[in-house]
Design a protein around this motif. Structure first.
Motif, PDB file in Angstrom:
ATOM      1  N   VAL A  18       3.304  -8.436   9.519  1.00  0.00           N
ATOM      2  CA  VAL A  18       3.813  -7.719  10.702  1.00  0.00           C
ATOM      3  C   VAL A  18       3.892  -6.224  10.434  1.00  0.00           C
ATOM      4  N   VAL A  19       4.481  -5.851   9.287  1.00  0.00           N
ATOM      5  CA  VAL A  19       4.605  -4.427   8.956  1.00  0.00           C
ATOM      6  C   VAL A  19       3.217  -3.819   8.728  1.00  0.00           C
ATOM      7  N   SER A  20       2.326  -4.555   8.065  1.00  0.00           N
ATOM      8  CA  SER A  20       0.972  -4.049   7.821  1.00  0.00           C
ATOM      9  C   SER A  20       0.250  -3.767   9.136  1.00  0.00           C
ATOM     10  N   LYS A  21       0.406  -4.659  10.083  1.00  0.00           N
ATOM     11  CA  LYS A  21      -0.219  -4.473  11.396  1.00  0.00           C
ATOM     12  C   LYS A  21       0.307  -3.216  12.077  1.00  0.00           C
ATOM     13  N   LYS A  22       1.605  -2.995  11.986  1.00  0.00           N
ATOM     14  CA  LYS A  22       2.196  -1.817  12.627  1.00  0.00           C
ATOM     15  C   LYS A  22       1.767  -0.528  11.922  1.00  0.00           C
ATOM     16  N   ILE A  23       1.604  -0.595  10.598  1.00  0.00           N
ATOM     17  CA  ILE A  23       1.098   0.572   9.862  1.00  0.00           C
ATOM     18  C   ILE A  23      -0.298   0.934  10.354  1.00  0.00           C
ATOM     19  N   LYS A  24      -1.142  -0.083  10.538  1.00  0.00           N
ATOM     20  CA  LYS A  24      -2.500   0.159  11.049  1.00  0.00           C
ATOM     21  C   LYS A  24      -2.460   0.751  12.450  1.00  0.00           C
ATOM     22  N   GLU A  25      -1.553   0.262  13.288  1.00  0.00           N
ATOM     23  CA  GLU A  25      -1.430   0.786  14.653  1.00  0.00           C
ATOM     24  C   GLU A  25      -1.031   2.255  14.655  1.00  0.00           C
ATOM     25  N   LEU A  26      -0.352   2.685  13.579  1.00  0.00           N
ATOM     26  CA  LEU A  26       0.060   4.087  13.441  1.00  0.00           C
ATOM     27  C   LEU A  26      -0.953   4.889  12.607  1.00  0.00           C
ATOM     28  N   ASN A  27      -2.179   4.334  12.482  1.00  0.00           N
ATOM     29  CA  ASN A  27      -3.284   4.992  11.766  1.00  0.00           C
ATOM     30  C   ASN A  27      -3.042   5.132  10.274  1.00  0.00           C
ATOM     31  N   GLY A  28      -2.288   4.169   9.706  1.00  0.00           N
ATOM     32  CA  GLY A  28      -2.108   4.128   8.268  1.00  0.00           C
ATOM     33  C   GLY A  28      -2.952   3.024   7.664  1.00  0.00           C
ATOM     34  N   LEU A  29      -3.039   3.005   6.335  1.00  0.00           N
ATOM     35  CA  LEU A  29      -3.830   2.014   5.623  1.00  0.00           C
ATOM     36  C   LEU A  29      -2.927   1.262   4.647  1.00  0.00           C
ATOM     37  N   PRO A  30      -2.516   0.026   4.985  1.00  0.00           N
ATOM     38  CA  PRO A  30      -1.694  -0.755   4.056  1.00  0.00           C
ATOM     39  C   PRO A  30      -2.519  -1.325   2.917  1.00  0.00           C
ATOM     40  N   ILE A  31      -1.986  -1.249   1.700  1.00  0.00           N
ATOM     41  CA  ILE A  31      -2.641  -1.809   0.516  1.00  0.00           C
ATOM     42  C   ILE A  31      -1.685  -2.823  -0.091  1.00  0.00           C
ATOM     43  N   ARG A  32      -2.032  -4.094   0.022  1.00  0.00           N
ATOM     44  CA  ARG A  32      -1.159  -5.153  -0.478  1.00  0.00           C
ATOM     45  C   ARG A  32      -1.447  -5.445  -1.940  1.00  0.00           C
ATOM     46  N   PHE A  33      -0.394  -5.481  -2.744  1.00  0.00           N
ATOM     47  CA  PHE A  33      -0.507  -5.780  -4.167  1.00  0.00           C
ATOM     48  C   PHE A  33       0.374  -6.990  -4.463  1.00  0.00           C
ATOM     49  N   ASN A  34      -0.259  -8.142  -4.628  1.00  0.00           N
ATOM     50  CA  ASN A  34       0.463  -9.368  -4.952  1.00  0.00           C
ATOM     51  C   ASN A  34       0.666  -9.448  -6.460  1.00  0.00           C
ATOM     52  N   VAL A  35       1.884  -9.182  -6.908  1.00  0.00           N
ATOM     53  CA  VAL A  35       2.115  -9.044  -8.349  1.00  0.00           C
ATOM     54  C   VAL A  35       2.075 -10.374  -9.089  1.00  0.00           C
ATOM     55  N   ASP A  36       2.148 -11.500  -8.370  1.00  0.00           N
ATOM     56  CA  ASP A  36       2.011 -12.777  -9.066  1.00  0.00           C
ATOM     57  C   ASP A  36       0.563 -13.025  -9.487  1.00  0.00           C
ATOM     58  N   GLU A  37      -0.354 -12.186  -8.995  1.00  0.00           N
ATOM     59  CA  GLU A  37      -1.756 -12.264  -9.406  1.00  0.00           C
ATOM     60  C   GLU A  37      -2.111 -11.177 -10.426  1.00  0.00           C
ATOM     61  N   TYR A  38      -1.100 -10.445 -10.885  1.00  0.00           N
ATOM     62  CA  TYR A  38      -1.290  -9.430 -11.922  1.00  0.00           C
ATOM     63  C   TYR A  38      -0.703  -9.976 -13.220  1.00  0.00           C
ATOM     64  N   PRO A  39      -1.450  -9.957 -14.305  1.00  0.00           N
ATOM     65  CA  PRO A  39      -2.731  -9.286 -14.524  1.00  0.00           C
ATOM     66  C   PRO A  39      -3.962 -10.197 -14.440  1.00  0.00           C
ATOM     67  N   LEU A  40      -3.799 -11.463 -14.042  1.00  0.00           N
ATOM     68  CA  LEU A  40      -4.950 -12.369 -14.087  1.00  0.00           C
ATOM     69  C   LEU A  40      -6.058 -11.968 -13.121  1.00  0.00           C
ATOM     70  N   LYS A  41      -5.680 -11.438 -11.940  1.00  0.00           N
ATOM     71  CA  LYS A  41      -6.690 -11.059 -10.952  1.00  0.00           C
ATOM     72  C   LYS A  41      -6.708  -9.564 -10.666  1.00  0.00           C
ATOM     73  N   TYR A  42      -5.572  -8.895 -10.842  1.00  0.00           N
ATOM     74  CA  TYR A  42      -5.488  -7.447 -10.610  1.00  0.00           C
ATOM     75  C   TYR A  42      -5.553  -6.702 -11.932  1.00  0.00           C
ATOM     76  N   SER A  43      -6.051  -5.486 -11.861  1.00  0.00           N
ATOM     77  CA  SER A  43      -5.979  -4.566 -12.994  1.00  0.00           C
ATOM     78  C   SER A  43      -5.364  -3.255 -12.514  1.00  0.00           C
TER      79      SER A  43
END
Length: 340
Positions: A18-43
């Motif tokens: 919901v918040v990500s959608k509203k950020i986009k509506e306000l011309n922002g770019l949300p970047i989601r970082f799921n920390v339960d996938e760090y460090p196995l999938k994220y660096s």
């Protein structure tokens, strides 16, 4: 386009979308970082080269620069490093996990941008004792309280209050049994509990006088906007001590509430003292219309209330993140900073 980094995990609820959608509506770019996938999938890579810091987040072959994010919303960091024990030998897991935490939270703390609240500020809010001391300093009422691991001190506190005492944990405490997580709710201390109170020595608890309740309030503050809802928890026998026991069943019973200006101003002062832009505050209103502050939840839930007001809380979070409305923010590093 302003980037907004959202720190969360894969099992978080709908508020992220919901918040990500509203950020986009306000011309922002949300970047989601799921920390339960760090460090196995994220660096995460933080590099200082050619007199310049660069910070990168890599996920499934996609690299995003995050040293230039406009804002950070530290929402949750549940299950950080999940699955690590499946890929490392047992003797290395503890040390690796320590480095994972240090790297992630060190990176977040060092980002030179607005944050709803820094991780270090969230950790300060873990102290319920400091919260209550600040509240009383500001003139808010708090229940008579004893935080102790001394069995005799707890017994004295309970026995001196004939109207009753409740016990609760200071942290998000849960007991995992047979793979099922059981939350420890607030409970009334019964006479028979005093017979086995010696075990308190091994785990401190918070004891408070039992207050009669007319209403329970949930006050969500985002920036300088205050959203208040009330529930009559006394309608349900199982919710009288802790409404969360019937949280889902009573979800439709919450109603908007007009918080007295004096209480609202003192709560905003608390937010100023902590320098945080989000807080979910619990308050008891007694039959005598006295307001008792219980605690600020630094990352408390809001989505079930957000639905009742057409996403106004999510919209306010988005606006605060993008700097479109008032927010508490004093940059640590200024572009033209110089020593005097």
């Amino acid at each position: 386009m302003k980037k907004v980094l959202i720190i969360t995990h894969t099992q978080d609820n709908e508020c992220i979308e919901v918040v990500s959608k509203k950020i986009k509506e306000l011309n922002g770019l949300p970047i989601r970082f799921n920390v339960d996938e760090y460090p196995l999938k994220y660096s995460i890579s933080s590099c200082y080269e050619n007199n310049e810091w660069k910070v990168y987040l890599d996920y499934q072959g996609v690299r995003v620069s995050i040293n230039d994010v406009e804002a950070v919303w530290y929402r949750r960091s549940h299950n950080l490093g999940a699955g690590l024990s499946n890929v490392l030998d047992k003797e290395f897991v503890s040390s690796a996990y320590g480095e994972i935490r240090t790297t992630l939270f060190g990176m977040l703390e060092s980002l030179n941008c607005f944050q709803i609240s820094k991780f270090s500020q969230y950790r300060r809010l873990d102290s319920k004792e400091e919260q209550m001391k600040i509240a009383t300093h500001l003139g808010l009422k708090v229940p008579e309280t004893c935080i102790t691991n001394n069995p005799q001190e707890a017994k004295r506190f309970v026995q001196e209050r004939p109207n009753g005492v409740i016990s609760k944990m200071q942290s998000s405490f849960a007991i995992v049994k047979d793979g099922i997580e059981n939350v420890v709710f607030t409970n009334v201390v019964k006479e028979e509990d005093l017979d086995s109170i010696d075990s308190l020595q091994f785990c401190p608890m918070q004891f408070q006088e039992k207050l009669e309740k007319k209403l329970e309030l949930r006050v969500t503050i985002v920036g300088d906007e205050v959203f208040t809802f009330a529930i009559d928890s006394q309608k349900s026998e199982n919710a009288k001590v802790d409404w969360r026991k019937e949280g889902n069943a009573m979800i439709a019973d919450w109603v908007p509430y007009e918080l007295p200006l004096e209480i609202k101003e003192k709560l905003l002062q608390m937010m100023d003292i902590y320098q945080v832009n989000y807080g979910a505050i619990d308050i008891i209103v007694t039959p005598d219309d006295e307001y008792y502050f219980l605690e600020i939840n630094s990352a408390g839930e809001f989505f079930w209330l957000d639905r009742l007001i057409d996403g106004a809380i999510s919209e306010q979070i988005s606006k605060v993140l993008l700097g479109n409305v008032y927010r508490r923010y004093t940059p640590v590093l200024e572009e033209n900073f110089s020593r005097v």
